[in-house]
Write an enzyme that holds these catalytic residues in place. Structure first.
Site, PDB file in Angstrom:
ATOM      1  CE1 TYR A 149      -3.227  -2.998   0.676  1.00 17.79           C
ATOM      2  CE2 TYR A 149      -1.876  -3.414   2.615  1.00 17.79           C
ATOM      3  CZ  TYR A 149      -2.848  -3.815   1.720  1.00 17.79           C
ATOM      4  OH  TYR A 149      -3.438  -5.033   1.871  1.00 17.79           O
ATOM      5  CE  LYS A 200      -3.252 -10.946   7.912  1.00 15.19           C
ATOM      6  NZ  LYS A 200      -4.457 -10.691   7.133  1.00 15.19           N
ATOM      7  CG  ASP A 223     -11.280 -14.289   5.620  1.00 12.88           C
ATOM      8  OD1 ASP A 223     -10.323 -14.805   6.224  1.00 12.88           O
ATOM      9  OD2 ASP A 223     -11.156 -13.317   4.848  1.00 12.88           O
ATOM     10  CE1 TYR A 274      -7.759  -6.123   2.590  1.00  7.03           C
ATOM     11  CE2 TYR A 274      -7.209  -7.983   3.987  1.00  7.03           C
ATOM     12  CZ  TYR A 274      -6.914  -7.163   2.921  1.00  7.03           C
ATOM     13  OH  TYR A 274      -5.783  -7.393   2.176  1.00  7.03           O
TER      14      TYR A 274
HETATM   15  C1  PLP Z   1      -4.893 -10.702   5.711  1.00  7.54           C
HETATM   16  C2  PLP Z   1      -6.241 -11.182   5.383  1.00  7.54           C
HETATM   17  C3  PLP Z   1      -6.556 -11.719   4.122  1.00  7.54           C
HETATM   18  C4  PLP Z   1      -5.544 -11.763   2.997  1.00  7.54           C
HETATM   19  O1  PLP Z   1      -4.471 -12.572   3.274  1.00  7.54           O
HETATM   20  P1  PLP Z   1      -3.092 -12.382   2.434  1.00  7.54           P
HETATM   21  O2  PLP Z   1      -2.238 -13.506   2.900  1.00  7.54           O
HETATM   22  O3  PLP Z   1      -2.572 -11.025   2.792  1.00  7.54           O
HETATM   23  O4  PLP Z   1      -3.445 -12.470   0.998  1.00  7.54           O
HETATM   24  C5  PLP Z   1      -7.838 -12.179   3.909  1.00  7.54           C
HETATM   25  N1  PLP Z   1      -8.771 -12.114   4.869  1.00  7.54           N
HETATM   26  C6  PLP Z   1      -8.523 -11.608   6.092  1.00  7.54           C
HETATM   27  C7  PLP Z   1      -9.591 -11.592   7.113  1.00  7.54           C
HETATM   28  C8  PLP Z   1      -7.254 -11.109   6.380  1.00  7.54           C
HETATM   29  O5  PLP Z   1      -7.000 -10.571   7.582  1.00  7.54           O
END
Ligand code: PLP
Length: 411
Positions: free
Chosen positions: A15, A261, A232, A143
């Protein structure tokens, strides 16, 4: 000798702009909760590398897992081949997630996991000859990643949508409350393939928390209206909110679960999508196969370190540790409320957020934090910490003290 002036001209950061990026700090090594900066200063990492390094850095067990795997093989393609690290990790993930989730797809980042989950949901309905269910429902402030499909289910007001206006698929957004959810399901269920949610904690879209009852309601609305549920848990998984997975706060099980993550303890890039057999069987109904297969799918080094990270987490007293972090964050951040620049503070598990009334001058705040021996990466109005679970009380105190200082000075 390449230096930071050269770096600023040539290397893109997340970013960021080129030229004229914001300053970056060079890290020469990391150990425990400390980052060592070029020049020797050590700072406590309050971000755990975008919430992933839950055990801190240079962890003997995780180093060892990678070194051991490296001797066998760093990587082989996953098309037509398999290996023990992938099998071991898949087994572990199936064991620690809800019992309906039986099938594992390894992706190479969180965004790609979300893409895969969206494709699974779309292919599921195609398999059932339903060509109407092509939309996704997600939350305002959601997000889910930076790739095109993932971007399209991020909050349109709070994300990159405006930069790609007219180029993203359009989906449906609803605030996280029961009334609006009921209306959205009633109105749109016929076109909804799935609802995509970050359970309980909305991360990069605003560091917001919502009630477990809302999540429970989503599960029952999905049932009632025949809509799939994609959770997610890329940010929330592996203990961050105080439960191993945030879905446990509402005692619900998704049809599709995305992990990332903290999956590898912050060592390597890896993500996973777990599904209910009804999804995998649905995709196959018309003889179709799942159309996704990253080059570095199920990278053995990443799988080996992920397995070691989960073992290490489960063998630790993580619940007690996170509860203690939560208590200390609440105590430490409470005094921030006395500043008239602060709009709100909120804490859940190992997440501590100070929301300011105005957007901050990030480079100035960051320099101030570094001076106080703390690494944080605030964004917009949000000054927050998501430390690693091994942080000691005095180290956490240093973080909250630095955050308090930011709310009280003219930075
Ligand atoms: C960080 C994140 C993503 C994206 O993961 P990347 O490994 O950065 O592509 C998707 N969903 C959530 C909730 C996130 O925190």
């Amino acid at each position: 000798m390449f230096n930071s002036a050269w770096e600023r001209e040539h290397v893109w950061h997340p970013y960021a702009a080129i030229p004229n990026p914001n300053p970056v700090y060079q890290v020469t090594s990391a150990s425990g909760v400390y980052l060592t900066l070029d020049g020797g200063q050590q700072v406590i990492d309050g971000m755990s590398s975008w919430w992933s390094a839950i055990h801190g850095y240079n962890v003997p067990e995780l180093n060892q897992a990678i070194e051991k795997q490296l001797k066998d093989m760093a990587h082989v393609m996953f098309g037509g081949l398999t290996h023990q690290p992938a099998m071991d990790l898949a087994k572990t993930l199936i064991d620690i997630t809800p019992s309906n989730l039986q099938h594992v797809f390894f992706a190479d980042s969180g965004s790609v996991a979300v893409e895969t989950a969206l494709k699974m949901a779309l292919q599921y309905w195609q398999g059932r000859n339903n060509d109407k269910k092509t939309k996704f429902l997600s939350f305002t402030h959601a997000y889910h990643g930076d790739t095109f499909g993932a971007m399209s289910v991020c909050d349109p007001e709070n994300s990159m949508h405006h930069l790609y206006k007219g180029l993203l698929p359009t989906h449906i957004f609803v605030p996280p409350n029961i009334q609006d959810l009921r209306t959205a399901f009633a109105e749109h269920h016929q076109e909804l393939a799935a609802m995509v949610v970050e359970p309980i904690v909305q991360g990069a879209g605003g560091m917001l928390f919502y009630d477990a009852e809302v999540l429970a309601e989503i599960r029952s609305l999905c049932e009632e209206y025949n809509v799939l549920l994609i959770a997610d848990e890329i940010a929330t998984g592996f203990g961050r909110t105080g439960k191993l997975f945030a879905c446990e706060h509402a005692d619900i099980t998704p049809d599709i679960l995305c992990l990332g993550k903290a999956l590898t303890g912050g060592y390597m890039t890896l993500a996973a999508v777990l599904t209910d057999p009804k999804i995998s069987q649905g995709i196959q109904k018309q003889g179709d196969i799942l159309m996704h297969g990253p080059t570095f799918m199920a990278n053995p080094l990443a799988c080996a370190v992920a397995k070691a990270s989960i073992d290490l987490l489960l063998a630790s007293d993580w619940q007690k540790r996170i509860q203690n972090i939560e208590t200390l964050l609440k105590q430490g951040l409470l005094p921030c409320l006395s500043s008239d620049k602060v709009a709100d503070i909120r804490v859940m598990g190992a997440i501590g957020v100070v929301e300011m009334k105005e957007a901050m001058d990030i480079p100035i705040i960051q320099a101030d934090l570094i001076e106080q021996g703390v690494w944080l990466r605030p964004f917009g109005k949000l000054l927050y910490t998501m430390p690693s679970f091994v942080i000691e009380n005095n180290q956490l105190d240093q973080i909250t003290t630095a955050m308090l200082h930011c709310t009280q000075t003219e930075v």
